[in-house]
Design an enzyme around this catalytic site. Structure first.
Site, PDB file in Angstrom:
ATOM      1  CG  ASP A  52      -1.858  -1.142   1.290  1.00 42.18           C
ATOM      2  OD1 ASP A  52      -2.221  -1.631   0.208  1.00 42.18           O
ATOM      3  OD2 ASP A  52      -2.248  -1.555   2.389  1.00 42.18           O
ATOM      4  CG  ASP A 230     -11.786  -2.928  -0.589  1.00 42.25           C
ATOM      5  OD1 ASP A 230     -10.915  -3.808  -0.528  1.00 42.25           O
ATOM      6  OD2 ASP A 230     -11.578  -1.801  -1.083  1.00 42.25           O
TER       7      ASP A 230
END
Length: 386
Positions: A52, A230
């Site tokens: 990330d 997600d």
């Protein structure tokens, strides 16, 4: 139909196959690694490292990692006063939120490549929301990484149609094309996939070539499009809530209640999984299972299945969710969120049909290595590339 094979990205076994194709002597030992370990012929399971990336307070692109998607951490800074208190009698060290910085993405990518990682995934967080096409730091990251690392690279974050500040319209295909030119092999689409499937459902499940998934898959092939899902649990605490969810067509799953404040904590309850947007911040009425089915119809080639409830917990993957999604699609599923040790990967591959396992924090913090995970799952009878 044609099959593309990158032996140079497939380690010693791939290079040995290439040598045989060129008429050179192939090393039979390398071609029999799986057989010598007592593993039946099967598609090798992939281990993927996720990085990330986000700009920090100094505008540097860094690798970060959150807990349930929160990547900020507290830092105490001197606010003046003596060692014990300031004029108001409060702690002179004030708390300030900073982006959790785990290292340089290119250096970490090289390290993971050396360890034998099968793929790398870069997910850009928040800082590139306004202009992905003009986001030169991400493009430089891909260029620098692809010069040093020879495994497939996936990039995600902000791939969508949007307008620049001057009103110029930018298409998702243009954004993806620039990422591909910079060295990406695949692009990952998140929030825009939710909007695309909602549009598909409103159109009676008929494709109209208007979504980012369709545009990119038509131009570059389905294998170039990953959809990042997600999901977040929506717990059903009453018979009325269960009946309502069933009437709305949600896929109900029996799970262990993870809510510590709940009266049913630790017990088996029912839930459905909302396909969230905006990095998990916004719940939608779209079921994550329906999202997966929809993006397959639109032309996606792979599913990156996260789980907000398990993210950063280190207690293992959400097996129930993964099995439910694998049973709902023919697409390859990359399982993410929750890995805390090598054993969690063998559990994943033994108990589900996931084709790859992805992790971030345990690799970044060096709690285990990619090589250790691969050696472990190999010993457990799971085929993987060493």
């Amino acid at each position: 139909m044609a099959t593309q094979f990158h032996p140079e990205k497939s380690g010693e076994i791939g290079l040995s196959i290439l040598a045989g194709f060129l008429g050179e002597s192939a090393d039979p030992l390398k071609l029999q690694v799986a057989e010598s370990a007592g593993i039946a012929a099967a598609l090798s399971k992939r281990i993927i490292a996720c990085l990330d990336v986000r700009r920090d307070e100094d505008e540097n692109l860094v690798v970060t990692k959150g807990l349930s998607y929160d990547v900020m951490e507290e830092e105490k800074v001197d606010s003046g006063g003596n060692e014990n208190e300031n004029e108001n009698g409060s702690d002179p060290l004030k708390k300030k939120l900073r982006v959790r910085n785990l290292g340089d993405p290119v250096e970490m990518s090289e390290d993971y490549s050396t360890q034998g990682v099968d793929e790398l995934t870069f997910l850009s967080i928040k800082s590139y929301a306004n202009s992905t096409l003009g986001d030169t730091p991400l493009h430089r990251l891909l260029e620098r990484t692809s010069e040093k690392v020879f495994v497939p690279l996936t990039i995600g974050g902000g791939i969508r149609d949007y307008k620049e500040k001057d009103g110029t319209e930018v298409k998702a295909l243009d954004v993806a094309s620039q990422f591909f030119r910079s060295g990406a092999d695949k692009v990952s689409i998140g929030s825009d996939a939710v909007r695309a499937v909602q549009k598909l459902q409103a159109n009676n499940n008929k494709c109209d070539d208007s979504t980012s998934i369709e545009a990119i898959s038509h131009a570059y092939g389905k294998q170039a499009v990953v959809v990042s899902v997600d999901p977040k649990r929506v717990y059903l605490d009453t018979p009325k809530q269960i009946a309502k969810a069933e009437s709305e067509g949600h896929t109900l799953i029996e799970v262990e209640d993870l809510r510590e404040e709940s009266e049913t904590f630790g017990k088996t309850v029912k839930c459905w999984y909302s396909a969230t947007t905006s990095g998990g911040k916004t719940l939608s009425d779209l079921d994550a299972v329906d999202l997966v089915k929809g993006v397959e119809t639109l032309g996606a080639g792979e599913i990156l299945l996260n789980c907000i409830d398990f993210d950063g917990q280190g207690k293992g993957f959400d097996i129930q969710l993964i099995n439910t999604v694998c049973n709902a699609t023919t697409l390859p599923v990359i399982a993410s969120s929750g890995a805390g040790k090598a054993e969690h990967f063998s559990e994943l591959f033994k108990q589900t049909r996931a084709e790859a396992g992805l992790a971030a924090g345990i690799f970044h913090r060096k709690e285990t290595t990619v090589a250790e995970v691969k050696n472990h799952i190999m010993k457990k009878g799971v085929s993987t590339r060493l």
